[in-house]
Design a protein around this motif. Structure first.
Motif: not given
Length: 424
Positions: A227-256
């Motif tokens: 659970v302590a491991q996933y405290t960090v892992v979930v934060a990183a994965l959520n940041a990617n899926v929720g914010v950073l991934g869509p931003l990177a795709v919108r800027h470089h790969l075409g969007g939705a």
């Protein structure tokens, strides 16, 4: 894994089939929402990374704040009734979000309040869901049941993700959110028919129940270490899926559409991973589950490196396989090792710990992308996943806990308290 010869197949177990159908329908809608919510917020006038982070954090904070309450309540009342109530709350929240987006009158305060309602529904639902599976299937078939549930929900998620990009592009994100609201309604109807009886009346207070759940949780090193491991892992994965991934795709790969393909590849891998995990027998399930976390870092790093869609999608497929191997082995181990009467409370501590940094990850992701650049923020997330996973391996019980021998019968568990009308 084949069914025991003296038992009917799980698909003839009516409560299990109802549970599986409810999850399939609900997750189908969530496949739409996963893509639609991010692009719905970004498409609103004046919206940007900071606003997206805030709305998603408002959804994540109640999941953390109320999940322990959900565990206590689920161990005190009918778990299926609590799940149905949570689905109704989720339906109302997503219907409200859809209305705001479709009318293009979406005050930030209103969106945040509806996101809070959606997160609260998840907080109440998750511990009850984790605790209801052992009530509808025998203990020696838990891994098979968990695997089949994951296969069904992952196929449903894959279908939702495959259609979400088209729906967002052709009809708009508001209609995709409306479909998610409808899926919650169907799930509530099916879940209410499970008929899992009320829990025996407890003479203790909610606080005492919470402390008892903590003792069960803290006494198992393998449990709190992962659970302590996933405290960090979930934060990183959520940041990617929720914010950073869509931003990177919108800027470089075409969007939705490109993002829909990438996350659909992960869902397809998850189908394969769940099917594998339903059958595989491993001697050290927690060790295998922890090692299965490592591939999740690769697609995040590839997004940061600006890799083409096919490369990132391939890495997402591998991450999907490994993530569902983790999920099935982890759920089954908890259901086997934790007493059933405390299962939802222990599960709530699992959820609480895993989600502890998730709101922070979402809140920080947008400002970090603005300050450092999206690529550097993604590389940081990938490094955090690797570091947390290696740290979990330092716990002796993570490396040594063994599953029951396949040739030995599992200890009997009391019969599931299912009402007679809903018995298979």
């Amino acid at each position: 894994m084949s069914a025991a010869p003296d038992r009917p197949p799980l698909w003839r177990n009516r409560p299990f089939v109802l549970l599986a159908c409810a999850r399939v329908v609900s997750v189908l809608g969530n496949g739409f929402a996963r893509v639609a919510l991010a692009f719905a917020v970004l498409a609103l006038p004046g919206a940007g990374p900071g606003r997206l982070s805030l709305v998603l954090a408002c959804q994540a904070v109640p999941q953390l704040a109320f999940v322990l309450v959900g565990g206590v309540v689920a161990d005190r009342m009918s778990r299926s009734r609590l799940m149905a109530t949570s689905d109704v709350i989720g339906a109302a929240a997503y219907a409200g979000l859809a209305a705001l987006v479709l009318t293009r009158h979406a005050p930030l305060t209103a969106m945040c309040l509806l996101a809070v309602a959606a997160g609260t529904a998840t907080a109440l639902f998750s511990p009850a869901m984790d605790g209801v599976v052992p009530l509808v299937v025998p203990p020696d078939r838990l891994q098979q049941a968990n695997g089949l549930l994951r296969v069904g929900t992952n196929i449903s998620l894959l279908l939702g993700l495959a259609l979400s990009g088209v729906t967002v592009a052709w009809l708009g994100a508001g209609w995709a959110l409306a479909l998610d609201a409808g899926s919650f309604v169907v799930s509530a109807v099916l879940t209410a028919r499970l008929g899992v009886a009320d829990r025996p009346r407890r003479g203790t207070s909610g606080w005492a129940d919470l402390r008892e759940g903590w003792r069960e949780f803290a006494s198992r090193q393998w449990l709190w270490a992962v659970v302590a491991q996933y405290t960090v892992v979930v934060a990183a994965l959520n940041a990617n899926v929720g914010v950073l991934g869509p931003l990177a795709v919108r800027h470089h790969l075409g969007g939705a559409r490109a993002w829909s393909l990438i996350v659909a590849a992960q869902a397809l891998g998850a189908v394969a991973g769940a099917g594998l995990a339903a059958r595989v027998r491993v001697r050290r399930p927690v060790l295998v589950a922890v090692l299965a976390t490592l591939p999740s870092a690769l697609p995040i790093a590839l997004l940061g490196a600006g890799a083409p869609v096919w490369a990132t999608a391939t890495a997402m497929f591998a991450a999907g396989v490994s993530s569902d191997v983790f999920a099935v082995l982890w759920s089954t181990t908890i259901q086997r090792e934790v007493p059933e009467e405390a299962l939802s409370r222990v599960s709530s501590y699992d959820w609480f710990g895993s989600l502890a940094f998730a709101p922070l990850g979402l809140l920080v992701a947008g400002p970090a992308a603005a300050a450092w650049g999206t690529d550097r923020a993604l590389f940081t997330c990938a490094a955090l996943v690797v570091a947390a996973t290696l740290a979990a391996l330092l716990a002796p019980q993570v490396r040594t806990l063994r599953s029951p021998d396949a040739s030995s019968p599992l200890p009997p568990r009391p019969a599931a308290p299912v009402e007679a009308a809903d018995a298979p």
